[in-house]
Design a protein around this motif. Structure first.
Motif, short mmCIF file in Angstrom:
data_model
loop_
_atom_site.label_atom_id
_atom_site.label_comp_id
_atom_site.label_asym_id
_atom_site.label_seq_id
_atom_site.Cartn_x
_atom_site.Cartn_y
_atom_site.Cartn_z
N GLN A 1 0.87 -1.18 0.00
CA GLN A 1 0.00 0.00 0.00
C GLN A 1 0.90 1.23 0.00
OE1 GLN A 1 -3.39 0.38 2.85
NE2 GLN A 1 -2.50 2.37 3.32
N ALA A 2 0.86 1.98 -1.09
CA ALA A 2 1.73 3.14 -1.23
C ALA A 2 1.13 4.34 -0.51
CB ALA A 2 1.92 3.45 -2.71
N GLU A 3 1.85 5.47 -0.51
CA GLU A 3 1.35 6.67 0.15
C GLU A 3 0.47 7.47 -0.79
OE1 GLU A 3 4.39 6.01 -0.72
OE2 GLU A 3 5.63 7.77 -1.10
N SER A 4 0.43 7.11 -2.05
CA SER A 4 -0.44 7.81 -3.00
C SER A 4 -0.45 7.01 -4.29
CB SER A 4 0.05 9.23 -3.28
OG SER A 4 1.25 9.19 -4.05
N GLU A 5 -1.35 7.37 -5.19
CA GLU A 5 -1.41 6.71 -6.49
C GLU A 5 -0.14 7.01 -7.29
OE1 GLU A 5 -3.80 8.49 -5.11
OE2 GLU A 5 -5.71 7.44 -5.27
N ILE A 6 0.41 8.21 -7.07
CA ILE A 6 1.63 8.60 -7.79
C ILE A 6 2.78 7.70 -7.36
CG2 ILE A 6 3.22 10.49 -8.28
CD1 ILE A 6 0.90 12.41 -7.45
N ALA A 7 2.88 7.48 -6.06
CA ALA A 7 3.92 6.58 -5.56
C ALA A 7 3.72 5.19 -6.15
CB ALA A 7 3.88 6.53 -4.04
N ALA A 8 2.47 4.73 -6.18
CA ALA A 8 2.18 3.37 -6.65
C ALA A 8 2.63 3.17 -8.10
CB ALA A 8 0.69 3.06 -6.50
N ILE A 9 2.30 4.10 -8.98
CA ILE A 9 2.67 3.91 -10.40
C ILE A 9 4.17 3.99 -10.56
CG2 ILE A 9 2.42 6.34 -11.14
CD1 ILE A 9 1.46 3.30 -13.28
N ASN A 10 4.84 4.79 -9.75
CA ASN A 10 6.30 4.86 -9.86
C ASN A 10 6.98 3.63 -9.27
OD1 ASN A 10 7.14 7.44 -11.26
ND2 ASN A 10 5.60 8.18 -9.82
N MET A 11 6.33 3.00 -8.31
CA MET A 11 6.82 1.69 -7.83
C MET A 11 6.70 0.66 -8.95
SD MET A 11 5.29 1.67 -3.97
CE MET A 11 5.89 2.82 -2.73
N VAL A 12 5.59 0.75 -9.70
CA VAL A 12 5.42 -0.12 -10.86
C VAL A 12 6.54 0.14 -11.87
CG1 VAL A 12 3.95 -0.62 -12.86
CG2 VAL A 12 2.91 -0.37 -10.60
N TYR A 13 6.84 1.42 -12.09
CA TYR A 13 7.91 1.82 -13.02
C TYR A 13 9.22 1.14 -12.62
CZ TYR A 13 10.34 5.37 -16.01
OH TYR A 13 11.06 6.02 -16.97
N GLY A 14 9.53 1.23 -11.33
CA GLY A 14 10.78 0.65 -10.84
C GLY A 14 10.82 -0.86 -10.98
N ALA A 15 9.71 -1.51 -10.64
CA ALA A 15 9.67 -2.97 -10.71
C ALA A 15 9.70 -3.45 -12.16
CB ALA A 15 8.41 -3.48 -10.00
N ALA A 16 8.95 -2.73 -13.02
CA ALA A 16 8.86 -3.14 -14.43
C ALA A 16 10.21 -3.03 -15.13
CB ALA A 16 7.82 -2.30 -15.15
N ALA A 17 11.03 -2.09 -14.71
CA ALA A 17 12.32 -1.88 -15.36
C ALA A 17 13.22 -3.11 -15.23
CB ALA A 17 13.03 -0.66 -14.76
N SER A 18 12.96 -3.92 -14.20
CA SER A 18 13.78 -5.12 -14.04
C SER A 18 13.12 -6.35 -14.64
CB SER A 18 14.07 -5.34 -12.55
OG SER A 18 12.86 -5.53 -11.85
#
Lengths: 342, 360
Positions: free
Chosen positions: B55-72
């Motif tokens: 559970q992220a602190e916001s939707e913006i954090a969540a999509i950027n966590m996706v960005y980070g995970a997807a890059a790998s």
């Protein structure tokens, strides 16, 4: 600029009641906060037509509907930014920002600390029920570590924020903490907040009767509150406890709870609360106090007029610029070409 | 044969994510889709498949966590509802630019702004035309049942990795909240590190001596190289338009009038068609399953057969623009739809067909 309107009648608490149906749950702590704010406004005798309430998203953010002033129900987490805009555009307005622990500590954390850092003259009431209420029970950034919620069945593994720590970290000039079960003190603290020039943050420990019931009971419960709370008053020794025999002293650069009359401790040894001290070191220590080692500090913890407010200084800059104009007209400006970068 | 269950649409997305071997889900509560993260937290896939749920602190954090995970090269996803999806647009644009696969589910509610928590289809433009800045598209899948909410998770990831692009499941509060029976697919194991290196050689999996560094970026300040990159993206979208269109034709064989409707509205249209046929009105339905790419060819073909087309959407009329473009404005195409969270009834839909198309 607010127009020069004269208030024609004395404003009472009843004048601040809106005609909207309040949609908070029965037994919600928000009702007491609303009532205390209405009382404080009536007592402060600010001009009703100058008052604006700005909120973000969450249960607390429904507040502007329920108070008969100007109101702005904003975006999730953005209330601090919207309120900043309201105040900067109309510095004479009396701006109140209503927010919650989800709204201002999660998505709005960034705007919150920048509001405090700028020290814009407004009052922030932060309803801290340590849960996401409006979305029905997920953990928030202030939920105690280990709490079981709808999104943490095994307990949260995140360290919670203390809003006061963020305020101090952002060089805040006013911070107070109150509990929703003490309406009179709430009202007094709101009045203090409205007197302070700069960003005044009041954290209200508020009970969510449906999704986090009794979360603050260790602090607010009738049987424990005298020993688990220390109500700070400016110029008075930091004494607490049912027997009024416990106090705070500073030892080896940290606070310590002592018993008066034990180990040679007298009332003279107890720290005296200096709410106006520009040095926030002690205020920071008071803000951080947590059960069981310490009582939780309530009342006004910091009230400092040590730095100017953003809105006043901006006005000053505008006035200065107006007082000695080098350019009298747009035509002159164009002819001078002074706006062009070489 | 998979397992048969009665589930909410939101729960079906969550369960399907576990079964699809998704590596990570990042979310933030918002009505009417909070059940996705709640279901995942209760199911604790981190204990079974190793899937991360945060559970992220916001939707913006969540999509950027996706960005980070997807890059790998991991299968990463998020979900939200309209206001939260607006917050994610920056991250989606960057991921489209950086050519990263991911899945985003939008359980649409009425807007604009905070709007309402009731169902809507008013995010069509945002989903299909880009949403964020720059020339890009997502592949957009429109489920019309709880079954498809489940099925489109693995389908979405297949497409996302095939084309290295963000994929969106565009549903709405009605499908998210309603319960239907759903046949769940068997568990697909999460990819091993070795499989990721093999399947996604572009991913940042650690640089061996045998290849150059993998760089994940949407930035290139050289305008000519940036133009090359844009040309490459456009080629990809063209290929997607040629190969990935999906739609369903219902009672179109003898249809004289055509509904075009997706998601919830397609269910309502089917009932309207039934009511119409009882009165002797021969109507059919074209249901786009992919909204981008849009089934333009199929609509063009059917336009040769029918006398008029009614676009049925819970919006002011957004998909209708794509329908009109499909038929080059050479045929009568009208829109009907309730807005702001109101769901149109089959009777209203039929009445609109009669008034705007048959009688109009």
């Amino acid at each position: 600029m607010a127009a020069e309107i004269k208030t024609t009648q004395v404003v009472t608490k009843a004048d601040y009641k809106s005609d909207q149906v309040v949609k908070w749950c029965a037994g919600c702590g928000d009702f007491a906060i609303l009532s205390a704010v209405q009382s404080a406004l009536a007592e402060s005798q600010v001009r009703k037509e100058d008052v604006v309430f700005v909120s973000g998203i969450g249960c607390s953010s429904r507040f502007p509907y329920y108070i008969n002033t100007y109101g702005f129900h904003g975006l999730h987490g953005r209330g601090a930014a919207i309120a900043s805009g309201v105040k900067i555009a109309n510095p004479k307005l009396d701006v109140w920002h209503i927010t919650g622990d989800g709204d201002s500590m999660a998505i709005g954390g960034n705007h919150f600390i920048h509001l405090v850092r700028r020290n814009i003259d407004m009052n922030v009431i932060l309803f801290n029920n340590k849960i996401y209420g409006l979305t029905k029970g997920q953990y928030s950034p202030t939920t105690p570590r280990g709490s079981i919620t709808k999104t943490s069945p095994d307990g949260t593994i995140e360290n919670p924020f203390k809003p006061g720590e963020l305020v101090m970290g952002a060089q805040g000039t006013f911070f107070a903490r109150v509990v929703d079960t003490e309406p009179k003190r709430m009202k007094e603290v709101f009045l203090e907040a409205s007197k302070h020039r700069g960003t005044s943050v009041v954290e209200v420990l508020q009970n969510c009767v449906i999704f986090n019931n009794r979360i603050h009971n260790e602090i607010t419960g009738k049987d424990v509150r005298d020993d688990h709370q220390i109500h700070l008053e400016h110029g008075k020794p930091m004494i607490f406890g049912k027997e009024k025999n416990k106090g705070l002293v500073l030892r080896a650069s940290r606070l310590e709870v002592v018993i008066i009359g034990k180990n040679g401790i007298t009332e003279k040894d107890i720290l005296v609360h200096d709410v106006n001290n520009p040095d926030d070191t002690t205020h920071y220590m008071l803000v951080r106090m947590t059960l069981p080692e310490y009582p939780v500090a309530t009342g006004v913890i910091r009230f400092c007029d040590c730095t100017g407010t953003y809105d006043a200084e901006l006005e000053l800059q505008i006035e200065k610029a107006k007082a000695k104009p080098e350019v009298k007209s747009l035509q002159e400006l164009i002819e001078q070409n002074s706006f062009l970068v070489e | 044969m998979g397992e048969l269950k009665l589930m909410k649409g939101n729960e079906a997305i969550a369960e399907a994510a576990i079964r699809a071997g998704v590596d990570a889900y990042f979310g933030y509560p918002i009505t009417p889709q909070s059940e996705v993260i709640e279901y995942l937290m209760v199911e604790k896939p981190y204990e079974t498949t190793g899937m991360v749920v945060l559970q992220a602190e916001s939707e913006i954090a969540a999509i950027n966590m996706v960005y980070g995970a997807a890059a790998s090269g991991k299968k990463a996803m998020t979900s939200s509802s309209s206001p939260g999806i607006s917050l994610k647009q920056e991250g989606i644009s960057y991921m489209a630019g950086a050519e990263l696969p991911c899945l985003i589910a939008n359980v649409v509610r009425g807007g604009p702004g905070l709007g309402t928590i009731q169902p809507s289809q008013a995010d069509y433009f945002q989903a299909t035309k880009g949403g964020g800045h720059g020339d890009y598209h997502m592949i957009v899948l429109a489920p019309a049942s709880v079954q498809e909410m489940a099925d489109f998770v693995s389908k979405g990831f297949d497409l996302a990795f095939k084309y290295r692009t963000p994929v969106m499941i565009l549903s709405d509060g009605l499908i998210g909240q309603m319960m239907e029976k759903v046949i769940l697919s068997e568990h697909t194991p999460r990819w091993t590190d070795e499989e990721i290196i093999k399947l996604s050689p572009w991913a940042t999996t650690g640089k061996p001596a045998s290849r150059e560094r993998n760089i994940i970026t949407s930035l290139d300040l050289d305008p000519y190289r940036q133009e090359e990159h844009n040309i490459h993206l456009q080629k990809k979208y063209k290929e997607i338009r040629e190969k990935e269109v999906e739609y369903e034709e219902i009672m179109c064989e003898d249809a004289e009038y055509l509904f075009v409707a997706y998601g919830s509205s397609s269910r309502i249209a089917q009932k309207a068609i039934k009511l119409g046929r009882e009165k002797g009105i021969k109507a059919g339905l074209l249901r786009p399953i992919t909204l981008y790419p849009f089934p333009s060819e199929a609509i063009r073909r059917l336009s040769q057969q029918v006398k008029g087309i009614l676009s049925l959407e819970m919006s002011a009329g957004q998909m209708i623009e794509d329908i009109r473009l499909s038929v080059d404005c050479e045929m009568k195409v009208e829109h009907f739809g309730r807005m702001g969270g109101v769901i149109h009834s089959p009777a209203e839909a039929l009445q609109a067909l009669e008034e705007k198309i048959i009688g109009g």
